[in-house]
Motif scaffolding. Structure first.
Motif, mmCIF file in Angstrom:
data_model
loop_
_atom_site.group_PDB
_atom_site.id
_atom_site.type_symbol
_atom_site.label_atom_id
_atom_site.label_comp_id
_atom_site.label_asym_id
_atom_site.label_seq_id
_atom_site.Cartn_x
_atom_site.Cartn_y
_atom_site.Cartn_z
ATOM 1 N N HIS A 78 -10.486 84.937 54.494
ATOM 2 C CA HIS A 78 -9.890 83.595 54.548
ATOM 3 C C HIS A 78 -10.902 82.578 54.033
ATOM 4 O O HIS A 78 -12.117 82.766 54.189
ATOM 5 C CB HIS A 78 -9.487 83.277 55.990
ATOM 6 N N PRO A 79 -10.459 81.483 53.420
ATOM 7 C CA PRO A 79 -11.398 80.455 52.964
ATOM 8 C C PRO A 79 -12.304 79.889 54.049
ATOM 9 O O PRO A 79 -13.352 79.311 53.728
ATOM 10 C CB PRO A 79 -10.461 79.362 52.408
ATOM 11 N N ASN A 80 -11.925 80.062 55.337
ATOM 12 C CA ASN A 80 -12.823 79.581 56.397
ATOM 13 C C ASN A 80 -14.055 80.468 56.553
ATOM 14 O O ASN A 80 -15.024 80.098 57.230
ATOM 15 C CB ASN A 80 -12.094 79.437 57.736
ATOM 16 N N GLY A 81 -14.028 81.664 55.946
ATOM 17 C CA GLY A 81 -15.197 82.526 55.912
ATOM 18 C C GLY A 81 -15.371 83.471 57.073
ATOM 19 O O GLY A 81 -16.248 84.344 57.026
ATOM 20 N N TYR A 82 -14.574 83.353 58.134
ATOM 21 C CA TYR A 82 -14.780 84.228 59.288
ATOM 22 C C TYR A 82 -13.529 85.005 59.713
ATOM 23 O O TYR A 82 -13.595 85.831 60.617
ATOM 24 C CB TYR A 82 -15.331 83.439 60.475
ATOM 25 N N GLU A 83 -12.404 84.773 59.090
ATOM 26 C CA GLU A 83 -11.222 85.579 59.368
ATOM 27 C C GLU A 83 -11.014 86.564 58.228
ATOM 28 O O GLU A 83 -11.021 86.171 57.055
ATOM 29 C CB GLU A 83 -9.981 84.705 59.565
ATOM 30 N N ILE A 84 -10.846 87.844 58.580
ATOM 31 C CA ILE A 84 -10.761 88.907 57.591
ATOM 32 C C ILE A 84 -9.464 89.687 57.779
ATOM 33 O O ILE A 84 -9.185 90.186 58.877
ATOM 34 C CB ILE A 84 -11.963 89.860 57.708
ATOM 35 N N ALA A 85 -8.690 89.777 56.717
ATOM 36 C CA ALA A 85 -7.468 90.567 56.734
ATOM 37 C C ALA A 85 -7.747 91.928 56.114
ATOM 38 O O ALA A 85 -8.446 92.018 55.102
ATOM 39 C CB ALA A 85 -6.355 89.863 55.963
ATOM 40 N N ILE A 86 -7.231 92.993 56.726
ATOM 41 C CA ILE A 86 -7.424 94.332 56.177
ATOM 42 C C ILE A 86 -6.094 95.081 56.129
ATOM 43 O O ILE A 86 -5.169 94.786 56.887
ATOM 44 C CB ILE A 86 -8.436 95.158 57.006
ATOM 45 N N TYR A 87 -6.027 96.011 55.201
ATOM 46 C CA TYR A 87 -4.916 96.964 55.147
ATOM 47 C C TYR A 87 -5.460 98.313 55.561
ATOM 48 O O TYR A 87 -6.342 98.862 54.909
ATOM 49 C CB TYR A 87 -4.326 97.010 53.732
ATOM 50 N N GLU A 88 -4.943 98.826 56.665
ATOM 51 C CA GLU A 88 -5.385 100.121 57.195
ATOM 52 C C GLU A 88 -4.204 101.097 57.167
ATOM 53 O O GLU A 88 -3.065 100.729 57.438
ATOM 54 C CB GLU A 88 -5.930 99.955 58.613
ATOM 55 N N THR A 89 -4.490 102.348 56.835
ATOM 56 C CA THR A 89 -3.407 103.311 56.673
ATOM 57 C C THR A 89 -3.905 104.743 56.828
ATOM 58 O O THR A 89 -5.083 105.034 56.595
ATOM 59 C CB THR A 89 -2.761 103.148 55.277
ATOM 60 N N ASP A 90 -2.979 105.611 57.224
ATOM 61 C CA ASP A 90 -3.264 107.045 57.218
ATOM 62 C C ASP A 90 -2.777 107.675 55.919
ATOM 63 O O ASP A 90 -2.824 108.891 55.756
ATOM 64 C CB ASP A 90 -2.633 107.730 58.428
ATOM 65 N N GLU A 91 -2.285 106.827 55.011
ATOM 66 C CA GLU A 91 -1.768 107.227 53.695
ATOM 67 C C GLU A 91 -0.541 108.117 53.798
ATOM 68 O O GLU A 91 -0.201 108.826 52.850
ATOM 69 C CB GLU A 91 -2.856 107.906 52.859
ATOM 70 N N PHE A 92 0.125 108.047 54.926
ATOM 71 C CA PHE A 92 1.341 108.837 55.103
ATOM 72 C C PHE A 92 2.441 108.012 55.763
ATOM 73 O O PHE A 92 3.372 107.578 55.108
ATOM 74 C CB PHE A 92 1.042 110.102 55.909
ATOM 75 N N ALA A 93 2.309 107.779 57.053
ATOM 76 C CA ALA A 93 3.379 107.111 57.791
ATOM 77 C C ALA A 93 2.993 105.746 58.337
ATOM 78 O O ALA A 93 3.870 104.921 58.613
ATOM 79 C CB ALA A 93 3.849 108.000 58.950
#
Length: 330
Positions: A78-93
């Motif tokens: 995020h532009p505020n520098g301390y919030e982080i978005a992630i995409y997490e997956t098991d690559e299946f379901a």
């Protein structure tokens, strides 16, 4: 007895949460492939298949924090520098986007999807979190506090691999993998214009004030004029990895088949004819058979994340000699 068991179970759960929330400060590498690298200020972050995010500080140490028991495939700051978005997956379901507050090391929200995520980024001011999906919905605009989808566009997009807004967040440009560049007004949600272009480009990025779209495919680097969709140039390259220092500095690494090393090159725009010239900066190696998975340039230093989780660094000054990149992790 039941009450006592409940208390014990609660203590164990709380203890587990505390352990998960602990941050380890070290120069240790990731335990598997580095999937994403992003910088903010003088520090940079890495995300890996091992479920860890690491914030690498200017003194060389990293704040290691496990945020998932699955692979982290994408990350956006995020532009505020301390919030982080992630995409997490098991690559299946399981396909999940979560947002973390790095100051408190707490999760702000998590949202699960039935389809895989194709891109993840914040709008320029951080008003929305944008997530591309392989579903019929295409690109989604998520509330940055709760993760709920918001109605910003009037119609669904295609499968979007890149979305970027202007600085005022009034317009947006997207690249769709089927070969389309689209411009949208975020004021009324309508599409402004559309251009056909090269399809199936991997790791697409926009440079020079969103004027050019650059991506890779089949050991080639494609440079596309984002204002009309026409391919301006194609550079042959052996397993190129594209990365930017800023909007105007575009670099890439590639294999050097002559001496089994790697090359660091820069794509420089000649503003006279709006063509890019590829310039060799240096040949380098890691001292072992590792491959680049992600890279960034920060403060005139190139950082390379590898497929086994190590990080290497070196200056971007030009030299004719083959150099050994420094191992950043221990």
């Amino acid at each position: 007895m039941k009450f006592r068991s409940f208390i014990i179970a609660s203590i164990l759960i709380l203890a587990g949460n505390v352990l998960m929330a602990q941050v380890q400060l070290s120069q240790q590498p990731h335990q598997s492939k580095i999937e994403c690298m992003e910088f903010y200020g003088d520090d940079f972050y890495t995300g890996s298949d091992d479920g860890f995010i690491v914030k690498w500080l200017s003194d060389g140490n990293g704040e290691h924090f496990q945020v998932s028991d699955m692979k982290i495939k994408m990350m956006a700051i995020h532009p505020n520098g301390y919030e982080i978005a992630i995409y997490e997956t098991d690559e299946f379901a399981i396909h999940r986007i979560s947002v973390w507050n790095w100051k408190t090391k707490t999760r702000k929200f998590a949202k699960r999807f039935t389809d895989s995520i194709t891109c993840l980024s914040y709008t320029a001011k951080g008003s929305y979190l944008m997530a591309g999906t392989t579903s019929v919905d295409g690109l989604l605009f998520l509330d940055i506090n709760k993760g709920t989808p918001l109605s910003v566009l009037q119609a669904n997009t295609g499968i979007v691999n890149l979305a970027k807004t202007g600085k005022k967040e009034s317009t947006m440009v997207t690249y769709e993998e089927q070969g389309k560049i689209k411009y949208y007004s975020l004021t009324d949600g309508n599409m402004i214009r559309e251009f056909k272009c090269e399809s199936q480009l991997e790791n697409p990025i926009l440079v020079h004030n969103n004027r050019f779209l650059v991506g890779t495919k089949n050991n080639k680097i494609y440079i596309v004029d984002a204002t009309d969709g026409i391919t301006k140039q194609i550079h042959q390259s052996d397993k190129p990895s594209l990365f930017c220092a800023n909007d105007d500095e575009l670099y890439y690494s590639e294999n050097n088949s002559e001496n089994y090393s790697l090359c660091l090159k820069k794509l420089e725009l000649n503003k006279g004819d709006n063509r890019f010239e590829s310039t060799l900066i240096k040949n380098f190696d890691f001292g072992s058979s590792q491959s680049v998975s992600k890279a960034i340039v920060l403060n005139s230093i190139a950082y390379f994340g590898t497929t086994i989780g190590d990080i290497f660094s070196m200056g971007i000054e030009s030299t004719e000699e083959t150099v050994s990149a420094l191992r950043y992790t221990e």
